[in-house]
Design a protein around this motif. Structure first.
Motif, PDB file in Angstrom:
ATOM      1  N   PRO B  62       0.812  -1.225   0.000  1.00 16.22           N
ATOM      2  CA  PRO B  62       0.000   0.000   0.000  1.00 16.22           C
ATOM      3  C   PRO B  62       0.844   1.273   0.000  1.00 16.22           C
ATOM      4  N   HIS B 112      -1.147   3.079  -3.041  1.00 10.67           N
ATOM      5  CA  HIS B 112      -2.185   2.148  -2.579  1.00 10.67           C
ATOM      6  C   HIS B 112      -1.931   0.760  -3.157  1.00 10.67           C
ATOM      7  N   PRO B 144       2.334   2.323   6.035  1.00 12.93           N
ATOM      8  CA  PRO B 144       1.160   2.931   5.410  1.00 12.93           C
ATOM      9  C   PRO B 144       0.363   3.774   6.407  1.00 12.93           C
ATOM     10  N   THR B 146      -3.177   4.383   7.321  1.00 17.75           N
ATOM     11  CA  THR B 146      -4.469   3.760   7.013  1.00 17.75           C
ATOM     12  C   THR B 146      -5.583   4.262   7.917  1.00 17.75           C
ATOM     13  N   THR B 352      -5.192   8.771   2.373  1.00 17.47           N
ATOM     14  CA  THR B 352      -4.566   7.669   3.125  1.00 17.47           C
ATOM     15  C   THR B 352      -3.987   6.681   2.120  1.00 17.47           C
ATOM     16  N   ASN B 353      -3.399   5.608   2.624  1.00 16.60           N
ATOM     17  CA  ASN B 353      -2.908   4.550   1.731  1.00 16.60           C
ATOM     18  C   ASN B 353      -3.932   3.434   1.570  1.00 16.60           C
ATOM     19  N   ASN B 354      -5.186   3.726   1.868  1.00 14.85           N
ATOM     20  CA  ASN B 354      -6.247   2.735   1.694  1.00 14.85           C
ATOM     21  C   ASN B 354      -6.693   2.692   0.237  1.00 14.85           C
ATOM     22  N   GLY B 687      -4.009  -1.427   4.880  1.00 14.16           N
ATOM     23  CA  GLY B 687      -3.962  -0.980   3.487  1.00 14.16           C
ATOM     24  C   GLY B 687      -3.956  -2.083   2.456  1.00 14.16           C
TER      25      GLY B 687
END
Lengths: 278, 768
Positions: B62, B112, B144, B146, B352-354, B687
C-alpha cells in the motif's frame, strides 16, 4: 483423459502421476482459470458411473465420490443420511451444487467444506483406489494429514454407517442466501454405541471433535428412556463445545471476533443437540 | 396545448394502440431481450484482427518507495511486444477527475495496494501475465497511513498534502442549546460498486497517429480528454467508443485500464485488449468512502430539533478523485431532510494509503443518512417518542432552508412520504403452519430458530441532490433526425442499464408521434452529454432530446401549418398521422416528409449553482429528491444474523416517466442499500485488500433481497426539470441502509452505529 471406469482412471493416473483428477471442477477449475494452478494434465472423472451413485454394504452406505451435492440434497438421500443432505443443500448456489461432488469436497479439504464436519461426526471411512488395490482409512486421518493420499491414488467411495437415529447439521453464514460457513456444527446421536458425536466446521483448518463434551453429554442421556435433556444441559453442552473449539489463550483476552465466533458455535451446538433430541 | 400534456394523461389514452408508447407507459427496454439471452455484447466480447493482450503489474504494497524497475527480462520474453512504465507516458504525468494528482503508473512512490506500475502487451494473455510478473521492481516498503484520523498529522503522502478538502459549515447561532442532547459516533464501511460485468477494453491505433478506445465508459468525453492528455495527443485524435456497460454504480472504467491500453496500442501499432480479473477490479476502481461521523443533536422537550453539530471524516484513499463532491454532499445534508435552525459541521476528506474512494451512487449522502437517522432514533428513545413521530415533528418542506442557506424551491413532500410508509400495513408474521418453511435469518437450510428471532421495524428519511453540484457545468447535447417516418436519436449519454435509451425513445414518440425510434450508440464524435451519474441524463439529456425533437416537429409542421393558415400548435401527431384540431386536415408523417430528412440539435443546461463558501453556504444544488423507507427485519438475537423481511418505500419522483423502469430502479437501489447495511465491506487491514473476490466479498443474493413494496410515489412536478421528473436511482440506496439499521435497533435494543451491521452488534446477550 476421460476414463469410463475406476480401473481406467487409476491406470491413467499411474501412467501420468502429475495429472490431476477433476470431478465437478468447482474449486479446481477456478484455480486453473485464475492461473493459480497449471496441471500437466487432467483426468476427468465425470464418466465413471460407478462412483456417481451409492450402494449398501453391511449396515453402511457406500457413497460414490462423484455424488453431486444436488443429488445428496434430494429427499431419498435425506431419509438415509439427513445431516449430509442438509450440508449438501446449504453448499453454494444451485449451479455449484449441480457440479460439485462429495469427493471434491473432501479432496479440496477447504476449512469451510460443508460436508466435512458431517463426515467427521459420522466417523466416515474413505476408500482410496490405487495401483496396489484399494485401502480404507478414517476421514479424520485423511483430513488431518496423518495418512495422506499417496501418488496415483484416487478417492473412490465414502463409507458411512447408517445410524437410524437423529442427526443434524447447522451452519451460520454472513447472509440469508448461500454463503461460506462462518461456523457449522454437525451432530449425530448413535444409540447403538450410546454416543453423541459432534463436529465443528470452519473454525479451524479441519473439523474439530470436542470429545470431552461429547462424552459428558452422552453420560447425561438416559439411553433406555426418553433420551431428552433439560434446556440447561443443552446450553452447557454448547458452552463446553465452544470453549473446546475456541480455547482461551492463557493471559490474553479473547479478541471480539473470537468471542462472537465462540458465541456462534455455542448457539449452533446447543440448537443442534436440542433438535436431535427433540 | 403541448403534446406532452396531451399524452401525459397516461396509458389509458393509448389503450387502443397496443404496445406501450410514449411517456408515462412501461415501454420495454430494447436491450432487455439480448441481455436476458446473453447475446448483448460487452467490452470483454470485443475482438480485432491481430490483437495483442495486455496485462498490468500492480503493487503488492500500500505504501512503498520504488527504487528500481527493470523490464529487460520481461521485454525479452518471446511473444512480448511492449512493456510500458511511467517513463513511457508521453503526455501529462498526472491525471484525475477533479484534480490531476494521480500518475498513470507509479514512478517513485506507490500510494495504494494495486496501484499500476507497468503494463505489458503480448500475443497471448498468459504470456502478458507472466511477463508482467517477470518485471523486477525493488521496493522500499514504507509504513502505510491507514487511519484517516492520523492522516492529518502524518507525513504528506502526496505533494498536494493529505487534506483533500475541508468544509466548515456554520448556520445559525453556535451557542444555541436544546433541552435534550444526544451524541453518537458512527462508522460506515467501504462498499465496492462491484459491477456485475468484467472491466475490459480494446484499444485500436488509428492511421492518423491517434487511438480509439472501446470501453464501457460512463463519461466518454471526460475519459477521452483525460486519455488524450496522458498520451500527449490533441483530444480529437483520441476517440472513446462506448461498448455495452455491464452495470455501473460509479465511474467506469478504472483509468488504470484505459490508459495502459491506449499507451500499448500507440506503442505497438496493434489493437490491444485487456480484461481485468475480479481481483484487479476490486483493487483498481473507486469505492464508497469509508466514513467516521461524530454527531450531537440538540432538541427541545417536544422533540423539535434545535441544533445539529457534526464532524465528518471521509477516507479518500490515495487520490482525490471525486472526494470533494462527496464531501460537499455529506456536509450539506449532514442534518438530513429536517428543519434545523442551527447547524455546525466540520467535514474533511483526507488522503490515506487505503484503496481509492470515488463516485459510487449516493456518495456522501448515504454516510450522513446512517448517522443522522441513528441520532433521530436516539432522540426518540430519550424523549420516549415513537421514532416515526420524532421525525414527523421535524420534516423539511418546500420553502424551508437547508443548512447551506439554500431555500428548497423544488417539491419536498417529506412528511407525506413518511406518513405513507408509517401507515402502510406491516407484513404478516409467518403463521404457525409449518415452521420448516419459514425463511429465517441464516437462510432455508440455516441455523435459524424461531424462538430466538425478534422482529423490528425502523424508519429512515433520506435526500440527495440531482445533477452535479457546486457550479458544475451540467450540459448535454442531443440530435434528433426524422426520415421515412422513423426517428433517430444521437446523444452521447451512456445507457448504463438506467434506461436512458428507453426514455429517449419515449420522449421522441411523444413529441413526434412516430413509433419507431432508434437511439444510436455513444461515442466521442458526438457532442458531449456528460457523465451518467446523479440522475443527470433524465434531466439534461432527456431535456436536450425533447428540445431537439420539438425543433424537428416545428420544421415538419411549419410548412403544413402555413399552407393551411393555422399555427403549428393546432396540429397534432400521433401514430405517424398529422391531424388538425378540427379534423379537417389529416395526412401522414411520411407523406409530409416527402423523402426529406429533418435534423435538429439542441442543448439543455440547467441554471448555474454556486460553490459552498468558507462557511459552507451557497446555492449549490439544482434539484433535490427525497425518500422514506420503513424496514422490517428479523434478527436471530443469539447468532446476530439479520434478514430484511420487507422494505416499504415512498419516494418523491416528480413525475413517473416509465412505471416499470422506475420500480426496477427503486428495487435495485434498495438491494444495494441492503448490501451496504448487512454485508458489503471491502476489508483492507493495514492498506492491503483482503479477499478481493466475489466469494470473499458477499453481496445480497435473491434470498437476501427483501420484498420491496413501493407504497407511494409522490408525483409533484419539479417545474424547473424537463417533464417535471426527478432522478430516482440514488435516493433509495442512500436511505435503505439507515432504515435497516433502525429496524435492527428496534429488534435488539442495541445501538447499531456501524455499517455494515456485524453479527456481534445484533446479538442480545442473555441476562445473567
Amino acid at each position: 483423459m476421460l476414463p469410463s471406469s475406476l480401473d481406467e482412471a487409476v491406470a491413467a493416473l499411474a501412467a501420468m502421476p502429475s495429472a490431476v483428477p477433476v470431478a465437478g471442477g468447482t474449486d479446481l477449475m477456478a484455480a486453473v482459470n485464475s492461473g493459480l494452478l497449471r496441471p500437466a494434465a487432467l483426468v476427468g472423472l465425470g464418466r465413471i458411473s460407478e462412483i456417481r451413485g451409492w450402494q449398501y454394504a453391511d449396515g453402511a452406505a457406500l457413497l460414490g465420490a462423484g455424488l453431486t451435492h444436488a443429488r445428496m440434497g434430494r429427499p431419498d438421500f435425506a431419509a438415509l443420511i439427513p445431516a449430509l443432505a442438509a450440508a449438501a443443500r446449504s453448499a453454494g448456489p444451485p449451479q455449484i451444487r449441480n457440479a460439485g461432488t462429495l469427493g471434491g469436497n473432501i479432496a479440496s479439504a477447504a476449512p469451510t467444506g460443508d460436508a466435512l464436519p458431517v463426515l467427521a461426526a459420522l466417523e466416515a471411512g474413505v476408500i482410496l483406489a490405487g495401483p496396489d488395490g484399494d485401502r480404507e482409512l478414517p476421514i479424520s486421518h485423511l483430513l488431518t494429514g496423518m495418512d495422506p493420499m499417496r501418488p496415483g491414488e484416487l478417492l473412490a467411495f465414502v463409507r458411512i454407517p447408517l445410524l437410524h437415529a437423529p442427526q443434524t447439521f447447522l451452519k451460520s453464514t454472513g447472509r440469508t442466501g448461500p454463503g461460506r460457513a462462518v461456523a457449522s456444527v454437525a451432530l449425530v446421536v448413535d444409540p447403538a454405541r450410546r454416543q453423541v458425536r459432534c463436529s465443528v466446521g470452519a473454525v479451524a483448518p479441519v473439523p474439530l471433535r470436542p470429545l470431552e463434551a461429547e462424552q459428558w453429554v452422552a453420560g447425561l442421556i438416559d439411553w433406555d428412556g426418553e433420551r431428552t435433556l433439560a434446556d440447561e444441559a443443552c446450553t452447557a453442552f454448547g458452552e463446553y463445545v465452544a470453549a473446546a473449539c475456541i480455547p482461551d489463550q492463557p493471559g490474553v483476552e479473547l479478541p471480539p471476533a473470537a468471542v462472537q465466533l465462540r458465541r456462534t458455535v455455542a448457539a449452533l451446538s446447543r440448537r443442534a443437540l436440542g433438535r436431535a433430541l427433540a | 396545448m403541448s403534446i406532452i400534456d396531451g399524452t401525459g394523461a397516461g396509458p389509458e389514452t393509448l389503450a387502443g394502440s397496443g404496445a406501450p408508447h410514449g411517456l408515462g407507459t412501461s415501454v420495454p427496454s430494447t436491450e432487455a431481450l439480448a441481455k436476458t439471452q446473453g447475446t448483448y455484447p460487452y467490452a470483454a466480447d470485443l475482438w480485432a484482427e491481430g490483437l495483442l493482450w495486455a496485462a498490468v503489474l500492480r503493487s503488492p504494497h500500500p505504501h512503498a518507495r520504488i527504487t528500481r524497475i527493470d523490464t529487460t527480462e520481461a521485454a525479452a520474453m518471446p511473444g512480448v511486444r511492449a512493456v510500458v512504465t511511467h517513463e513511457d507516458v508521453p503526455g501529462d504525468a498526472m491525471h484525475g477527475r477533479r484534480v490531476a494528482d494521480r500518475p498513470v503508473f507509479a514512478g517513485d512512490l506507490v500510494r495504494h495496494h494495486g496501484e499500476p506500475i507497468a503494463a505489458v502487451a503480448a500475443d497471448h494473455p498468459d504470456t502478458a501475465r507472466l511477463a508482467a510478473a517477470a518485471i523486477l521492481v525493488e521496493y522500499e516498503v514504507l509504513e502505510p497511513v491507514t487511519d484517516p484520523e492520523k492522516a492529518f498529522a502524518a507525513e504528506p503522502l502526496h505533494p498536494d498534502g493529505n487534506l483533500i478538502r475541508h468544509i466548515p459549515l456554520r448556520f445559525g447561532d453556535p451557542d444555541a442549546v436544546g433541552e435534550v442532547v444526544v451524541e453518537g459516533l458512527y462508522r460506515v464501511g467501504r462498499q465496492d460498486p462491484a459491477p456485475i460485468g468484467a472491466e475490459a477494453g480494446l484499444a485500436v491505433p488509428r492511421p492518423d497517429g491517434g487511438v480509439e478506445l472501446y470501453v464501457a465508459s460512463t463519461d466518454p468525453h471526460a475519459d477521452r480528454d483525460l486519455a488524450a492528455a496522458c498520451f500527449g495527443l490533441e483530444s480529437d485524435r483520441v476517440k472513446v467508443v462506448v461498448t455495452g456497460v455491464p452495470g455501473a454504480m460509479g465511474d467506469r472504467e478504472d483509468s488504470g485500464i484505459q490508459l495502459p491500453l491506449g499507451l500499448l496500442a500507440l506503442r505497438t501499432g496493434c489493437p490491444v485488449k485487456f480484461v481485468a480479473t475480479r481481483e484487479e477490479s476490486f483493487l483498481g476502481h473507486a469505492h464508497r468512502h469509508p466514513t467516521l461521523l461524530r454527531y450531537r443533536h440538540h432538541a427541545d422537550a417536544e422533540g423539535r430539533l434545535v441544533k445539529v453539530e457534526a464532524q465528518i471524516l471521509l477516507d479518500a484513499g490515495a487520490y482525490a478523485d471525486s472526494s470533494s463532491d462527496a464531501l460537499a454532499a455529506a456536509v450539506a445534508f449532514a442534518a438530513g431532510p429536517y428543519v434545523v435552525p442551527h447547524v455546525f459541521v466540520e467535514g474533511w476528506a483526507v488522503r490515506t494509503n487505503n484503496p481509492p474512494s470515488g463516485h459510487v451512487r449516493g456518495e456522501g449522502a448515504l454516510q450522513v443518512c446512517t448517522a443522522y437517522e441513528g441520532q433521530m432514533d436516539k432522540l426518540a428513545a430519550k424523549l420516549g417518542l415513537e421514532p416515526a413521530e420524532v421525525r414527523m415533528r421535524n420534516v423539511l418542506a418546500t420553502g424551508d432552508m437547508l443548512p447551506t442557506g439554500q431555500t428548497v424551491t423544488c417539491p419536498a413532500p417529506v412528511g407525506e412520504l413518511l406518513k405513507a410508509v408509517r401507515d402502510a400495513d406491516l407484513p404478516p408474521l409467518p403463521d404457525g403452519e409449518d415452521e420448516s418453511q419459514w425463511l429465517l435469518p441464516g437462510g432455508l437450510s440455516g441455523a435459524g430458530e424461531p424462538g430466538a428471532v425478534r422482529r423490528g421495524v425502523g424508519y429512515a428519511l433520506g435526500m440527495v441532490h440531482v445533477l452535479g453540484a457546486e457550479g458544475t457545468d451540467e450540459v448535454s447535447t442531443a440530435t434528433v433526425r426524422v426520415h421515412d417516418g422513423r426517428a433517430t436519436v444521437i446523444c452521447a449519454a451512456v445507457e448504463t442499464g438506467q434506461g436512458f435509451t428507453t426514455l429517449a425513445r419515449q420522449i421522441v414518440q411523444d413529441v413526434l408521434g412516430v413509433d419507431e425510434v432508434r437511439v444510436l450508440p455513444s461515442d466521442t464524435d458526438q457532442p458531449p452529454a456528460g457523465p451518467a451519474a446523479r440522475g443527470r441524463h433524465t434531466w439534461v439529456s432527456g431535456g436536450a432530446v425533447e428540445r431537439a425533437a420539438k425543433m424537428v416537429r416545428t420544421q415538419l409542421l411549419q410548412p403544413l401549418a402555413a399552407k393551411f393558415g393555422m399555427s403549428v400548435e393546432l396540429l397534432t401527431i400521433a401514430d405517424g398521422k398529422i391531424t388538425s384540431y378540427d379534423g379537417v386536415l389529416s395526412t401522414t408523417v411520411a407523406e409530409t416528409l416527402d423523402g426529406k430528412e429533418l435534423w435538429a440539435t439542441a442543448q439543455c443546461r440547467p441554471h448555474p449553482t454556486d460553490r459552498l463558501d468558507e462557511n459552507g453556504q451557497g446555492d449549490a444544488f439544482v434539484g433535490l429528491t427525497f425518500c422514506a423507507v420503513r424496514a422490517v427485519v428479523d434478527v436471530d438475537i443469539e447468532l446476530g444474523s439479520v434478514r430484511v423481511v420487507e422494505l416499504a418505500v415512498a419516494q418523491d419522483v416528480g413525475r413517473i416517466l416509465n412505471p416499470r423502469q422506475l420500480a426496477a430502479r427503486i428495487e435495485a437501489g434498495v438491494t444495494q442499500g441492503v448490501g451496504m447495511a448487512l454485508m458489503e465491506d471491502l476489508r483492507a487491514p493495514r492498506g492491503v485488500v483482503k479477499r478481493p473476490s466475489l466469494t470473499g466479498y458477499p453481496m445480497p443474493t435473491a434470498l437476501d433481497a427483501p420484498d420491496v413494496r413501493i407504497v407511494k410515489l409522490v408525483e409533484e412536478r419539479d417545474v424547473v426539470a424537463p417533464f417535471g421528473a426527478k432522478a430516482v436511482s440514488a435516493v433509495p440506496v442512500v436511505t435503505s441502509p439507515a432504515a435497516v439499521a433502525a429496524a435492527v435497533r428496534a429488534a435488539t435494543g442495541r445501538p447499531v452505529t456501524r455499517l455494515p451491521i456485524r453479527p456481534q452488534a445484533a446479538v442480545v446477550k442473555p441476562r445473567t
